[in-house]
Design a protein around this motif. Structure first.
Motif, PDB file in Angstrom:
ATOM      1  N   PRO A 171       0.800  -1.229   0.000  1.00 26.62           N
ATOM      2  CA  PRO A 171       0.000   0.000   0.000  1.00 26.62           C
ATOM      3  C   PRO A 171       0.830   1.275   0.000  1.00 26.62           C
ATOM      4  N   SER A 172       1.961   1.275   0.704  1.00 23.19           N
ATOM      5  CA  SER A 172       2.792   2.478   0.753  1.00 23.19           C
ATOM      6  C   SER A 172       3.339   2.836  -0.624  1.00 23.19           C
ATOM      7  N   LEU A 173       3.665   1.829  -1.422  1.00 25.19           N
ATOM      8  CA  LEU A 173       4.181   2.091  -2.769  1.00 25.19           C
ATOM      9  C   LEU A 173       3.061   2.559  -3.691  1.00 25.19           C
ATOM     10  N   PHE A 174       1.859   2.026  -3.502  1.00 21.34           N
ATOM     11  CA  PHE A 174       0.695   2.510  -4.255  1.00 21.34           C
ATOM     12  C   PHE A 174       0.455   3.980  -3.946  1.00 21.34           C
ATOM     13  N   GLU A 175       0.533   4.324  -2.675  1.00 16.75           N
ATOM     14  CA  GLU A 175       0.273   5.708  -2.262  1.00 16.75           C
ATOM     15  C   GLU A 175       1.307   6.654  -2.858  1.00 16.75           C
ATOM     16  N   LYS A 176       2.573   6.267  -2.825  1.00 18.57           N
ATOM     17  CA  LYS A 176       3.627   7.106  -3.394  1.00 18.57           C
ATOM     18  C   LYS A 176       3.431   7.325  -4.887  1.00 18.57           C
ATOM     19  N   ALA A 177       2.873   6.321  -5.569  1.00 18.48           N
ATOM     20  CA  ALA A 177       2.655   6.422  -7.012  1.00 18.48           C
ATOM     21  C   ALA A 177       1.318   7.096  -7.339  1.00 18.48           C
ATOM     22  N   GLY A 178       0.577   7.505  -6.314  1.00 19.16           N
ATOM     23  CA  GLY A 178      -0.705   8.183  -6.536  1.00 19.16           C
ATOM     24  C   GLY A 178      -1.817   7.245  -6.964  1.00 19.16           C
ATOM     25  N   ILE A 179      -1.697   5.969  -6.657  1.00 17.50           N
ATOM     26  CA  ILE A 179      -2.713   4.983  -7.040  1.00 17.50           C
ATOM     27  C   ILE A 179      -3.674   4.789  -5.868  1.00 17.50           C
ATOM     28  N   LYS A 180      -4.944   5.068  -6.099  1.00 17.65           N
ATOM     29  CA  LYS A 180      -5.939   5.004  -5.032  1.00 17.65           C
ATOM     30  C   LYS A 180      -6.731   3.704  -5.020  1.00 17.65           C
ATOM     31  N   ASP A 181      -6.900   3.100  -6.188  1.00 17.36           N
ATOM     32  CA  ASP A 181      -7.714   1.886  -6.280  1.00 17.36           C
ATOM     33  C   ASP A 181      -6.881   0.711  -6.789  1.00 17.36           C
ATOM     34  N   THR A 182      -7.151  -0.460  -6.254  1.00 20.96           N
ATOM     35  CA  THR A 182      -6.468  -1.656  -6.747  1.00 20.96           C
ATOM     36  C   THR A 182      -7.097  -2.081  -8.070  1.00 20.96           C
ATOM     37  N   PRO A 183      -6.300  -2.635  -8.978  1.00 24.23           N
ATOM     38  CA  PRO A 183      -6.821  -3.018 -10.296  1.00 24.23           C
ATOM     39  C   PRO A 183      -7.740  -4.229 -10.233  1.00 24.23           C
ATOM     40  N   LYS A 184      -8.795  -4.177 -11.019  1.00 22.98           N
ATOM     41  CA  LYS A 184      -9.758  -5.285 -11.054  1.00 22.98           C
ATOM     42  C   LYS A 184      -9.733  -6.025 -12.386  1.00 22.98           C
ATOM     43  N   THR A 185      -9.248  -5.388 -13.430  1.00 27.18           N
ATOM     44  CA  THR A 185      -9.184  -6.002 -14.755  1.00 27.18           C
ATOM     45  C   THR A 185      -7.736  -6.081 -15.220  1.00 27.18           C
ATOM     46  N   TRP A 186      -7.509  -6.853 -16.275  1.00 30.66           N
ATOM     47  CA  TRP A 186      -6.156  -6.942 -16.816  1.00 30.66           C
ATOM     48  C   TRP A 186      -5.651  -5.586 -17.300  1.00 30.66           C
ATOM     49  N   ASP A 187      -6.511  -4.813 -17.938  1.00 28.03           N
ATOM     50  CA  ASP A 187      -6.087  -3.499 -18.428  1.00 28.03           C
ATOM     51  C   ASP A 187      -5.688  -2.592 -17.275  1.00 28.03           C
ATOM     52  N   GLU A 188      -6.475  -2.605 -16.220  1.00 32.18           N
ATOM     53  CA  GLU A 188      -6.144  -1.784 -15.053  1.00 32.18           C
ATOM     54  C   GLU A 188      -4.853  -2.282 -14.395  1.00 32.18           C
TER      55      GLU A 188
END
Length: 439
Positions: A171-188
């Motif tokens: 989660p900390s790396l997601f936050e640093k990258a500005g990513i708020k939602d986890t991916p649900k599809t292959w494209d995401e």
């Protein structure tokens, strides 16, 4: 956890040739235990010794199991179970073959249930159907596990515990990258992996990759790629025919190829996709693994969370975990081994194993216990795996599964390494598979 079957060829001359080497190793191992596997297992005090081969991993889980085993031995003074770690499943396989060929099997084996067909073919196992029918523990076991236990309407193994794989992330790396939602599809997933691939010190070299993909020919690689294959409507057996070449399987492998080419993902060392070093030290932000890693992750002190395997067509998961096989030895040792099985299947063992390791309990009473329900509340990541159990599929329980797994693993590895396109790799693996299973 899992196994590769690269040494499971049908040709008898191969089994005989490798058996000699491995039996020498087994004799050395037996010597270290001060008892042969098929020697008289009773001491002067009439204590029946049974040998348990396993590949429980990571080491933290082995320590937990040994503590629980000490409890069993203390409560059963006439039985002594000697547990022997014989390596990861890929490393165990030649030893198992050699042990069976040399009439030196352990009393009980921890291994993925996909080995059932081969062991039955070798006439090595004690059938468990009669014992199962008369056992009180039968009513406590989750019926979802039955497909892993059966072959040709007979019970040949029982589940040790179960699991499935999901996507762990930092989660900390997601936050640093500005990513708020986890991916649900292959494209995401592809988009998120790209954002998480970073040159942190601007020296022109990537310091953090979005994901780590399991590579190699072993069963763990097959296990973690099958959810992607199944999500794309790929199958490996249709209408009782093995077919590795399908549009869905090709799509799944192409996803991995694309992310590796984009450098959004890196590959594990060959057949080491279960190792978490890169995830723990922050070199990768996402990795497919299972709840069996929770004890290790807790000890590491890092932040982590889990989301379901991203989908393209449908949600998919693969039933994981290992089963216990009882080998033919003698009536006294077989009876003692069955008592050990009842201990493993019990509410008490299953609850403690689940609480301490993160494995999912297969005993219904353990699942419903207040202790386990409290554990889920305190460890919400477990809920992801419980939810995925609703769509989890068992890998085929067929005699040819070792060859199927080996050749699918070869196609996955060849594709990810860029040696062949996914379609070329799958076609080649299918041809090799057809030759290996031709009688």
């Amino acid at each position: 956890m899992f196994s590769g079957f690269s040494l499971f060829y049908r040709r008898q001359f191969f089994v005989k040739s490798i058996s000699f080497i491995c039996i020498v190793s087994l004799l050395f191992i037996s010597g270290c235990q001060n008892s042969g596997l098929n020697s008289d297992s009773s001491t002067n005090n009439d204590v029946i010794k049974i040998t348990f081969w396993h590949g429980i991993n990571p080491p933290e889980n082995r320590e937990i199991f040994n503590e629980l085993l000490t409890q069993f031995n203390a409560e059963n003074p006439k039985i002594k179970v000697e547990a022997l770690y014989v390596g990861q499943p890929d490393e165990q396989l030649p030893k198992i073959i050699a042990a069976v060929a040399g009439n030196q099997p352990p009393d009980v084996l921890w291994y993925v249930p996909q080995l059932t067909g081969k062991l039955v073919e070798l006439q090595a196992l004690k059938p468990l159907q009669e014992w199962w029918n008369n056992s009180e523990i039968k009513a406590e076991i989750d019926p979802a596990m039955l497909p892993t236990m059966e072959l040709d309407n007979n019970i040949y193994s029982v589940p040790f515990a179960t699991n499935n794989a999901a996507m762990f992330y930092r989660p900390s790396l997601f936050e640093k990258a500005g990513i708020k939602d986890t991916p649900k599809t292959w494209d995401e997933f592809r988009e998120v992996a790209k954002k998480l691939t970073i040159d942190t010190n601007n020296d022109g070299k990537i310091d953090q990759n979005g994901a780590l993909f399991s590579s190699g020919k072993g069963e763990f690689t097959v296990f973690v790629w099958l959810p992607f294959i199944f999500s794309a409507n790929g199958e490996i057996i249709q209408n009782n025919q093995v077919n590795l070449v399908s549009e869905g399987t090709e799509k799944a492998l192409q996803l991995g190829v694309d992310l590796v080419k984009e450098k959004s993902a890196i590959l594990s060392a060959p057949d080491r996709g279960y190792e978490l070093d890169n995830f723990i030290n922050g070199k990768v932000a996402m990795q497919v693994t299972g709840p069996w890693t929770l004890a290790q992750l807790k000890q590491s002190g890092i932040d982590y969370n889990v989301f379901p395997i991203p989908i393209i067509n449908q949600s998919a998961a693969v039933l994981g975990g290992e089963n216990l096989f009882v080998f033919k030895t003698n009536p006294q040792r077989e009876e003692a081994t069955l008592k050990f099985l009842e201990f493993i299947l019990s509410k008490e063992f299953q609850t403690q194993w689940a609480l301490k390791t993160g494995y999912l309990p297969i005993n219904i009473q353990a699942q419903q216990s207040s202790e386990y329900q409290k554990f889920i509340q305190e460890n919400p990541v477990i809920q992801v795996f419980l939810d995925q159990m609703k769509v989890a599929k068992s890998r085929p329980i067929v005699a040819d599964y070792p060859a199927i797994s080996e050749n699918l693993g070869r196609a996955i590895e060849s594709s990810l390494l860029g040696e062949k396109t996914p379609k070329q790799a799958l076609v080649e693996s299918q041809k090799r598979l057809d030759l290996s299973i031709t009688k």
